[in-house]
Design an enzyme around this catalytic site. Structure first.
Site, short mmCIF file in Angstrom:
data_model
loop_
_atom_site.label_atom_id
_atom_site.label_comp_id
_atom_site.label_asym_id
_atom_site.label_seq_id
_atom_site.Cartn_x
_atom_site.Cartn_y
_atom_site.Cartn_z
CB ALA A 157 -55.89 66.39 79.57
CE LYS A 158 -56.74 73.29 84.06
NZ LYS A 158 -56.63 74.40 83.12
#
Ligand code: NAD
Length: 425
Positions: free
Chosen positions: A114-115
């Site tokens: 994720a980011k």
């Protein structure tokens, strides 16, 4: 390529996500039966775009774009940093989330990728504005994040203070202390010893292992580092402390060079005391465009993506490029480096030290039992050395470069989990 782009990205300017897709194209022929699932990786599982309104000190209300992408969750909750930078956009956040999927699986952490980020220049905000922006962004993410869902951490433009505000906001909204919702927190409130320098230390460990196999001595090795933030300065200190010679450092303010070696501790102390790059007594300022062509053994891009283009690669003289930053080398530039006999240690392996110690922090938060700094260093060294060893051997067995070998290992793990879990419904 553009036919594979989702409609919500601009095909004329696909950005870093296009680079991630190119890297997937290179790995697909090596995935055997699992290749039928590769399209899973060609689209993020979930993306969230939020409006972040902030009351500025002068009374105006400004609106900022906030993002969080969860690329893949097949092997565990999402994990990846939060970036505050004026160039943040959806394509960049998606690419960074994809690289986190690969990175986490490459070192076998029980996480997906994720980011997140906010399109803002944090340097232009007062402390109060930064806090309000962070709290509103966190609140807008709501239950998209969580210790068992998606766990943010620091990245460019964010730090342990930002993580403390994120944890506090999330905890207040949930009515209970939730230390596991973010990592990279201050040690006083559940952060892990060794987290701050972990990414740079990991870059050093991976480089040390590569140098050993290439027969390059560490003592006196000439090292040049771009970026003197969290990753760059910890990497520079690790090399210096282990006997290498730091000959150049570049950051957004300039490039300093000293053929006899720069002491990164002294440079850091000088900058902390308010000194500038030009008046640092331990080195001299050189033109920025001379940096990439310097005569060195190890080159560490540890700033932003897209730095080593084909033109830059043509100038590089280093034996090893250690990707401290995410996505600093374009695929075409990597081919040029490879043809020159330069070994590229890919971001998805080289900078995995940060998320590895983030994982240690999350485990310590879940058990409320904290380890010593020596424990952390030893465990980090072991995780990265073992991952490096198996990827190095796989690259040689399969006749591919280290990035493709890392992608093969990681994508196989992710897609095997995907295939075993099956498709619902
Ligand atoms: P940071 O904000 O602490 O430091 C960034 C550094 O890059 C600063 O020294 C800045 O001056 C320099 N820089 C920015 N633009 C530049 C330019 N155009 N030319 C030269 N220097 C420039 O960020 P960080 O946390 O050190 O992250 C750096 C890179 O490492 C990013 O790509 C990030 O995604 C990656 N990374 C960070 C971590 C982490 O734990 N912080 C983990 C893995 C990967």
């Amino acid at each position: 390529m553009s036919t594979r782009l989702p409609s919500y990205l601009n095909a004329a300017e696909p950005g870093p996500w296009a680079m991630f897709l190119q890297q997937l194209d290179r790995v697909e022929p090596h995935l055997g039966e699992l290749a039928r699932w590769t399209d899973t990786l060609r689209r993020p599982k979930r993306t969230l775009v939020v409006d972040v309104p902030v009351r500025m000190d002068d009374g105006r209300i400004e609106h900022f774009e906030g993002f969080r992408a969860q690329h893949n969750l097949s092997r565990g909750p999402g994990k990846g940093g939060v970036r505050f930078h004026p160039a943040v956009n959806l394509s960049e956040v998606m690419a960074l989330s994809g690289w986190m999927t690969v990175k986490n699986a490459a070192v076998n952490l029980p996480y997906g990728g994720a980011k997140g980020g906010v399109r803002v220049d944090p340097g232009q905000l007062s402390r109060g504005e930064l806090e309000r922006l962070t709290r509103r962004y966190t609140s807008e993410l709501g239950d998209f994040i969580g210790a068992e869902r998606d766990i943010p951490a620091p990245d460019v433009g964010t730090n342990d203070q930002v993580m403390a505000w994120m944890m506090d906001t999330y905890s207040v909204n949930h009515g209970t202390m939730q230390p596991g919702v973010v990592t990279g927190k201050p040690v006083s409130m559940g952060g892990s010893l060794g987290r701050r320098d972990a990414t740079g230390r990991g870059c050093f460990v991976v480089a040390r292992e590569a140098m050993r196999r290439l027969g390059l001595p560490l003592a006196g090795a000439r090292v040049a580092v771009q970026g003197f933030g969290n990753v760059g300065n910890a990497t520079a200190r690790a090399f210096h402390d282990e006997g290498a010679r730091l000959i150049a450092v570049q950051d957004v303010h300039g490039t300093v060079f000293n053929d006899a070696g720069i002491d990164p501790h002294a440079l850091l102390a000088h900058l902390k005391a308010g000194g500038s790059w030009s008046d640092f007594p331990g080195a001299s300022l050189i033109p920025d465009d001379q940096f990439w062509g310097l005569d060195c053994d190890v080159l560490v891009p540890a700033a932003l993506e897209g730095q080593i283009t084909p033109e830059v690669a043509a100038q590089v003289r280093a034996r090893i490029v250690v990707e401290g930053a995410n996505g600093p080398t374009t695929p075409e530039a990597e081919d040029i480096l490879h043809d020159k006999g330069c070994t590229v240690l890919p971001d998805v392996l080289a900078n995995a030290g940060g998320v590895t110690v983030s994982y240690f922090e999350w485990v310590q938060n879940a058990t409320s039992f904290f380890w010593t700094e020596q424990d952390i260093h030893a465990k980090l060294d072991r995780v990265l050395s073992e991952a490096f060893d198996s990827i190095w051997r796989s690259a040689h067995d399969k006749g591919v470069n280290l990035r493709t070998a890392t992608f093969i290992t990681a994508c196989s793990r992710v897609l095997e989990a995907r295939a075993m879990r099956g498709l619902y419904p």
